[in-house]
Design an enzyme around this catalytic site. Structure first.
Site, mmCIF file in Angstrom:
data_model
loop_
_atom_site.group_PDB
_atom_site.id
_atom_site.type_symbol
_atom_site.label_atom_id
_atom_site.label_comp_id
_atom_site.label_asym_id
_atom_site.label_seq_id
_atom_site.Cartn_x
_atom_site.Cartn_y
_atom_site.Cartn_z
ATOM 1 N N SER A 134 0.848 -1.205 0.000
ATOM 2 C CA SER A 134 0.000 0.000 0.000
ATOM 3 C C SER A 134 0.875 1.245 0.000
ATOM 4 O O SER A 134 1.729 1.359 -0.882
ATOM 5 C CB SER A 134 -0.936 -0.063 1.217
ATOM 6 N N HIS B 252 -2.504 -0.776 -3.504
ATOM 7 C CA HIS B 252 -3.618 0.157 -3.310
ATOM 8 C C HIS B 252 -3.322 1.448 -4.061
ATOM 9 O O HIS B 252 -2.301 2.076 -3.818
ATOM 10 C CB HIS B 252 -3.804 0.489 -1.824
ATOM 11 N N ASP C 43 -4.859 -4.383 5.703
ATOM 12 C CA ASP C 43 -5.210 -5.302 4.617
ATOM 13 C C ASP C 43 -4.086 -6.329 4.434
ATOM 14 O O ASP C 43 -2.910 -6.000 4.587
ATOM 15 C CB ASP C 43 -5.425 -4.509 3.315
#
Ligand SMILES: C[S@@+](CC[C@H](N)C(=O)[O-])C[C@H]1O[C@@H](n2cnc3c(N)ncnc32)[C@H](O)[C@@H]1O
Lengths: 274, 186
Positions: B11, B38, B131
């Site tokens: 991310s 992401h 996540d």
């Protein structure tokens, strides 16, 4: 081919039961997607195995409804993928303008945001009066919501920005009335939209139309089923008609890809050859 | 050791971290690599092109139904979940965000663990959310190999830290050592 594990067998049986009892056929949807949705519901409702859900599915109507709803992903937005709508204005509207009456089929319209977006766009292009939009889905809950045309106020910011990025010619606020929580789509946008329950897997050709939008629905289908639905779209479109898919959906695997020409490959817009 | 595929979740700080790993893998690297990074929902994937120029392997966005093959690094498209099917093809989904993320690392890792079992390597890199922790645990449960970037070397340590606390991961490695380690594994 490796032996199936127990969960996969249970899922196959569950899909079979859904089909036999309720007539919805999920047997050719992508496995990973179906498994995710079913396991989600299993955890949510506190069961330990898919088999336990089988009993509920057959004997508990409200559980069955929830599960059916889970299996259809209804996530959508107004003017989703603004560049797509820009391309509709630039590349499709000139084609539509040549017809005295226009019929558009939104297949898998979910809660209606796409159909309303199109109604706004066609109003601005002066075409809405001679257009009928057939907006269909197999999810009755989503359709009922769509008919109401009510959406939550906290989405307005995002929708306004989508609308502007799509080349909107007016102010987005012209198209709804809002109170503290809700925004309601203007009555005149609803006039020429016909909402109908239609299942792409089990129902047949829907109507003869100038344009089909089926965005982010076929991604959930296995290849063979995609092909079957593509054949149905092909039969429904007039020659020279336009097919619009989701921004990450292609015609790569369709047996019919040569029957279309690219109108805007980036936006997945195809024109049926004469 | 028979590894068949690598999945990577990353991310914030992701591009820098990936640039310290992917360009060092050779053209004949035997495992396909699938990455969830992401990015903003409106991203047009411009960075994939630049990444492709610096890598020996072919870097591309994953297409729906595409067959997963060695020689490629696949990136999840912005605003879609990416899933792996048992027949080693990709599925896309617009299902709601999972833990605020679409694409979600957990969704990719969970489905890839089902598809590849103990033939899968899972790697969690820098990121400021949680996540991937559940997905990595699932990979471990299915017998795969799990690797996490040493949080000390991560621009944002949260994602590695969550992953480490969610299951007993096999290796915690500083960013500089990850590419060498991956090369040695297969
Ligand atoms: C992710 S939504 C897409 C909504 C909208 N087209 C968009 O792209 O924003 C998918 C829709 O397809 C519908 N759908 C799935 N399978 C279907 C089928 N067999 N027949 C008709 N609709 C279906 C679902 O109910 C859901 O509303």
């Amino acid at each position: 081919m490796a032996a199936k594990d127990s969960t996969e067998i249970e899922i196959d049986l569950l899909l079979e039961a859904i089909y036999q009892k309720y007539g919805y056929d999920f047997r050719q949807y992508s496995d990973a997607h179906i498994k995710r949705r079913i396991m989600n519901r299993m955890v949510l409702s506190g069961y330990n195995t898919v088999s336990e859900m089988q009993f509920q599915l057959l004997h508990n109507k409200s559980f069955a409804n929830d599960l059916l709803h889970d299996l259809s992903i209804t996530v959508t937005e107004m003017f989703r993928d603004p560049n797509f709508y820009r391309s509709v204005r630039e590349k499709i509207v000139p084609i539509l303008k040549t017809y005295p009456f226009i019929k558009i089929w939104h297949a898998g319209c979910s809660t209606g945001e796409e159909a309303y977006s199109m109604a706004i766009l066609l109003t601005e292009e002066g075409l809405m009066e001679r257009t009928t939009i057939y907006a269909t889905d197999f999810n009755q809950r989503a359709l009922d919501e769509a008919k109401q045309g009510i959406f939550s106020n906290n989405l307005i910011k995002e929708y306004t920005s989508n609308y502007q990025a799509s080349g909107g010619r007016s102010a987005f606020s012209d198209y709804y009335t809002a109170d503290d929580n809700m925004a309601i789509i203007g009555q005149n946008l609803k006039k020429n939209i016909v909402w109908a329950n239609h299942n792409l897997v089990t129902d047949s050709v829907f109507a003869e139309v100038h344009m089909i939008l089926c965005r982010n629905v076929l991604i959930y289908f296995k290849r063979e089923l995609q092909n079957k639905v593509h054949r149905m779209f092909y039969e429904s479109l007039i020659n020279g008609g336009v097919l619009c898919l989701g921004s990450k959906e292609g015609m790569y695997f369709s047996e019919l890809k040569d029957a279309y020409q690219d109108l805007d490959p980036r936006q997945k817009i195809f024109k049926k050859k004469y | 050791m028979g590894y068949e595929a690598i999945v990577i979740g990353v991310s914030s700080g992701g591009l820098n971290a990936l640039m310290k790993i992917l360009p060092f893998l050779p053209e004949n690297y035997p495992c396909p690599i699938v990455v969830v990074q992401h990015v903003s929902p409106r991203s047009d994937g411009y960075w994939i092109e630049s990444m492709n120029r610096t890598c020996n392997l072919n870097v591309k966005e994953a297409d729906e139904k595409e067959k997963i093959e060695r020689g490629n690094i696949y990136m999840a498209p912005a605003n879609y979940h990416l899933l792996v099917e048992k027949d080693k093809t990709f599925s896309l989904s617009t299902e709601a965000r999972v833990n605020f993320a679409r694409p979600s690392i957990d969704v990719l890792f969970g489905s890839a663990a089902d598809a590849y079992g103990d033939g899968l390597i899972g790697l969690i890199l820098t990121g400021s959310n949680s996540d991937g922790a559940i997905g990595l645990r699932k990979i471990k449960e299915e017998g795969g190999l799990t690797i996490v970037q040493d949080p000390e070397t991560a621009e944002s340590p949260s994602m590695p830290l969550y992953a480490i606390s969610a299951s007993s991961v096999d290796h915690i490695l500083p960013l500089d050592e990850i590419s060498g380690f991956l090369k040695g594994l297969v």
